[in-house]
Design a protein around this motif. Structure first.
Motif: not given
Length: 559
Positions: A486-499
């Motif tokens: 989160p420190a990089i991508i921003g707060s509350n990014p969730g856990k979803d990733v692309p496949l």
């Protein structure tokens, strides 16, 4: 009321109250920032008042020592909480995270180098020791013989009444003075105790899942994926590649055009691609837990769960592909030491950093660039084995702190033993300092993911585009292992990733389209997210219910 207190004990008492108050307020810093929400920890007057009632004796010194150890434990717990919230977007769980201390120390050594890591850890240890020694001396400086009994009782009464008041009054409606009073240390201990009880129950539930899993594929030998017979299957994890990188600025301004370009390039190479959205087991780190979750079909969300899973008879995808007739291969450039877990997974071949024959320069934190790792898939799997193979690999170039960012070598035939990367020798050697520069890491993040995507797509175009030996079919899954911190991508990014699922046979992708995936390189919305623990089941629904005579799946809905 007046108190006669000698000068020295008076200062010992005041300084002990102040220092202990500072230490016991630290659990609030990870979530409230500085200054903390409360100004006074009510546990402090209770503790100090009790010690002021006791006469000087050996057992009082032991009690003072326990208070010091408690205070330092609270500080270390607060530091651990801050670290896990910054890197993984969650609060500390002592029940499970205590096992991560050796891994954390190894990570510090890897990122900072042994001399700097030893110096830093030694400095932290000395500060903790000095603080503890100072607090111990202050606590021993006052006692029943030099402190008025009435003062000691007043401190105890203040703490006790204060605790009763703050627990009875709603903090939202409390007067300003009362709102500054709290019990952060006690709250931290109670939270961790309750979390431990909940985690223990969850672990028991997970244990039952391991041994009572009703899926046919959960048996020790796994279950064949007949729809993938005679098909080379590649599962590649891209480090720190989350959906937020595609959806959030400023990262998406670089990555969305790259995904569009890759989509066109794959089509031009005669390949089809579909993309889904998968909810990872962790956020910001602990990649191996997501690998285990995908492979086992179970929510392996902690190190304890991982150890239970890997030592159980519960099967994984590796067993499924063995049952299908595949040679199973692990390519793990991030493994730099013995890896007994690989043997427990049961791979036929294991290739780690030491055995991959890389002769090029290190790439900052990464031991080797992604393009070399992908080339090794062809070297170890596609060209070496006559029958089908299942290859799992985990890439490194997009691992924090994302330095250096290099270019893909256009001529893959020159990759060889990696010496072609000598042109970047020395680049990224300052990666240790980047951990102190969040903005620099943010600037490097999207370019690093861009490089990793280019390397994976370049491999697919070169080796899957009609170039497989014997004309075999291929299925390639490119999956983010977790979101960035989160420190990089921003707060509350969730856990979803692309496949991303790529194949030279469009029929192999129909089942994914029936289960919420969409054509192309862009993932669907959150409503289509599939838990990573559900991916093994999805693969069996798509490819498992196929008779041996069929060459491709006819349906993938099977829900």
């Amino acid at each position: 009321m007046t108190f006669s207190l000698p000068q020295a004990p008076r200062w010992h008492l005041v300084l002990a109250l102040s220092l202990l108050n500072i230490l016991l307020l630290t659990p609030e810093l990870p979530w409230a920032g500085f200054p903390p929400r409360h100004w006074i920890a009510l546990e402090v007057p209770l503790i100090v008042g009790l010690l002021a009632l006791l006469p000087p004796s050996r057992w009082r010194r032991w009690l003072s020592g326990l208070v010091v150890l408690f205070a330092l434990a609270i500080v270390f717990g607060a530091a651990g909480d801050a670290l896990t919230q910054t890197m993984q977007g969650r609060s500390l769980n002592l029940y499970t995270d205590i096992k991560l201390i050796p891994i954390l120390i190894e990570l510090i050594v890897t990122n900072l180098g042994l001399p700097l890591a030893v110096a830093g850890l030694s400095a932290a240890g000395l500060v903790a020791f000095a603080t503890g020694l100072l607090l111990a001396r202050l606590l021993r400086g006052f006692h029943a013989r030099n402190t008025p009994r009435a003062l000691a009782l007043l401190l105890i009464l203040t703490g006790g009444i204060g605790l009763a008041v703050v627990n009875a009054v709603s903090m939202g409606n409390a007067p300003a003075g009362i709102a500054r009073l709290g019990h952060p240390a006690a709250s931290f201990v109670m939270f961790e105790w309750q979390r431990a009880q909940e985690t223990r129950q969850a672990m028991a539930t997970f244990g039952r899942q391991l041994y009572d899993d009703g899926h046919a594929y959960a048996t020790p030998d796994g279950q064949a994926l007949l729809g993938l017979a005679n098909t080379d299957v590649i599962l590649g994890f891209i480090e720190s590649y989350g959906v937020a990188a595609i959806e959030r600025e400023p990262f998406n301004t670089e990555l969305r055009p790259r995904l569009e370009t890759i989509e066109h390039q794959l089509g031009a190479a005669g390949l089809s691609v579909v993309t889904g959205r998968v909810t990872a087991a962790t956020l910001g780190g602990q990649s191996w837990l997501n690998h285990a979750t995908f492979a086992s079909g179970l929510p392996v969300t902690s190190q304890l769960r991982f150890e239970l899973m890997i030592n159980s008879p519960h099967s994984t995808l590796i067993d499924d592909f063995k049952a299908t007739g595949h040679t199973t291969i692990a390519i793990m450039p991030g493994i730099t030491r013995d890896w007994p877990e690989g043997g427990l997974y049961g791979y036929d071949e294991i290739h780690t950093a030491e055995s991959m024959g890389y002769q090029g320069p290190s790439m900052g934190w990464a031991s080797m660039p992604d393009q070399f790792t992908w080339q090794r898939v062809e070297d170890y799997a596609l060209s070496r084995h006559q029958g089908p193979s299942f290859t799992e690999l985990a890439t490194l170039s997009s691992h924090a702190p994302w330095s250096p960012v290099i270019d893909v070598i256009e001529d893959w035939s020159t990759v060889g033993d990696g010496r072609v990367f000598d042109r970047w020798k020395g680049a990224g050697d300052d990666y240790a300092s980047l951990w102190q520069d969040t903005e620099a890491m943010r600037r490097n993040y999207a370019p690093a993911i861009d490089y990793s995507l280019q390397a994976a797509a370049g491999f697919a175009r070169r080796y899957l585009g009609g170039n497989l030996p014997g004309g075999d079919r291929a299925l390639m899954m490119i999956l983010g292992d977790h979101q960035a911190a989160p420190a990089i991508i921003g707060s509350n990014p969730g856990k979803d990733v692309p496949l991303h699922v790529i194949s030279d046979d469009p029929a192999l992708l129909r089942g994914f389209l029936d289960n919420g995936f969409r054509p192309g390189m862009f993932p669907p919305g959150p409503e289509a997210a599939i838990p990573m623990a559900g991916m093994r089941d999805l693969l069996h629904r798509i490819y498992g219910d196929v008779t041996p005579g069929e060459t491709s799946p006819t349906s993938g809905s099977g829900s």
